[in-house]
Design an enzyme around this catalytic site. Sequence first.
Site, PDB file in Angstrom:
ATOM      1  N   ASP A  11      -0.080   4.059   1.963  1.00 30.86           N
ATOM      2  CA  ASP A  11      -1.271   3.442   1.836  1.00 30.86           C
ATOM      3  C   ASP A  11      -1.689   3.415   0.552  1.00 30.86           C
ATOM      4  OD1 ASP A  11      -3.418   1.954   2.100  1.00 30.86           O
ATOM      5  OD2 ASP A  11      -4.111   3.034   3.700  1.00 30.86           O
ATOM      6  N   ASP A 105      -0.495  -3.582   0.892  1.00 32.44           N
ATOM      7  CA  ASP A 105      -0.742  -2.304   0.218  1.00 32.44           C
ATOM      8  C   ASP A 105      -0.366  -1.266   1.139  1.00 32.44           C
ATOM      9  OD1 ASP A 105      -3.109  -2.774   1.635  1.00 32.44           O
ATOM     10  OD2 ASP A 105      -4.200  -1.537   0.467  1.00 32.44           O
ATOM     11  N   GLU A 106       0.268  -1.500   2.171  1.00 33.07           N
ATOM     12  CA  GLU A 106       0.662  -0.364   3.115  1.00 33.07           C
ATOM     13  C   GLU A 106       1.842  -0.975   4.018  1.00 33.07           C
ATOM     14  OE1 GLU A 106      -1.881   0.740   6.621  1.00 33.07           O
ATOM     15  OE2 GLU A 106      -2.930  -1.274   6.223  1.00 33.07           O
TER      16      GLU A 106
END
Length: 443
Positions: A11, A105-106
């Site tokens: 993350d 983003d993860e």
Amino acid sequence: MRAAPTILHLDMDAFYASVEQASKPSLRGKAVIVGGLGPRGVVATASYEARRFGVHSAMPMAQARRLCPNGACLIPRFSLYRAVSDTVMALLRELSPLVEPLSLDEAFVDLEAGGVAFDAPGARAVGQRLRADITAATGLSGSVGLAGSKMLAKVASEEAKPAGLLLIGVGTEREHLAPMSVRTLPGVGPATGEHLRRAGITTVGELAEAGEDELVRMVGRSHGVGLYRMALGLDDRPVVAERDAKSVSVEDTFDVDLHDRVRIRGEVQRLADRCVERLRASGHSGRTIVLKVRRYDFSTLTRSETLRGPTDDPRVVREAAARLLEAVDTTGGVRLLGVGVTGLADYTQEDLFAFALAAEGAVPYSYLRAHETGLPQAHAEPCAGAAGRGRAWSARRPRGASGAPGPRCGPGGVAGVGPGDPARHRGTAGGRGRHERPAGGGG
């Protein structure tokens, strides 16, 4: 659950804001808030410097500005964020073929499938190396969680923030989860959390002690069984490299409530066109059209209509959205509108019809899709050919609001109907035939 903590969850830390800080040296070390800048804008993310002032995601931008008056408020630059995300995801794919992105983003990574880690020390070393590689490639930091299941890996990465790494050893899951709030578990939102709190359950440990039967009684069978398993740290979901899209949608929040019905209809039409653009870009079509309306009092209504077959025709989506709007009272004002398509498929029924003709050798499939290369949408060219000789076809028939056939073909036979078929000669004496649908095909 697996025997080693070889599922990794990455993350990125305050991703949008961190990308802005990395791209603009003058913003480094300063409070950065990314989101909509209009009167009704919402915070997408805030840098850790801004979070110290109480700013957080999903907060109204006006409130964020009051809390952090000296913060740099920026509109999102998604093309930049996607480019940085591509760099990060490429690093993950060097570790394993099984990478499951959840957003820009993860992502989850199955380290065992990539043959890079089979035990706790190996997984920890991979996680540390990954964090260093991401910083070297992008200048950003990310938090890494390692565990024997996806749920626990995500819990671990959240605990490791910012810029940390946490490994939850196999066999320690229940002990690790016990003191945490029930809101830590996926699917436990404010309403379920409050319901459990009234029953005296506030931690994951208390959730496990309550037992499966009690949780089923409180929140229903499917949710209760799932909650109990999560409280015990049980999660057998695999890392899946490709996640099928379930819907495509667009929505807009307006700076001032809309009252003019004509303006509202126009906005819905515009959103329908944007939604179809995204739908086509993803290579899908869909059967169910959804309209979302948030009114002046923040009440949100959703209405949907399911067609007889999937479509990616903007006219069909526009007409369906317009019909749905007619059933919604907007006299008090509208602050948000959205249009979406669900029930996604890879092909429209017209595509399947075209494939059938191509398989018969009647016409190349590329010809039937000629409208996508610049020919008019209604017909690739007039359906030439007299009734009684040869076949005739159109590139793609326009669809009515209910999915019915569109305008008739020019003089000639019906696509896919042989010369001896009586259906070929329906219509006027001049041979103007009706479009007939393939057997078993509706909409």
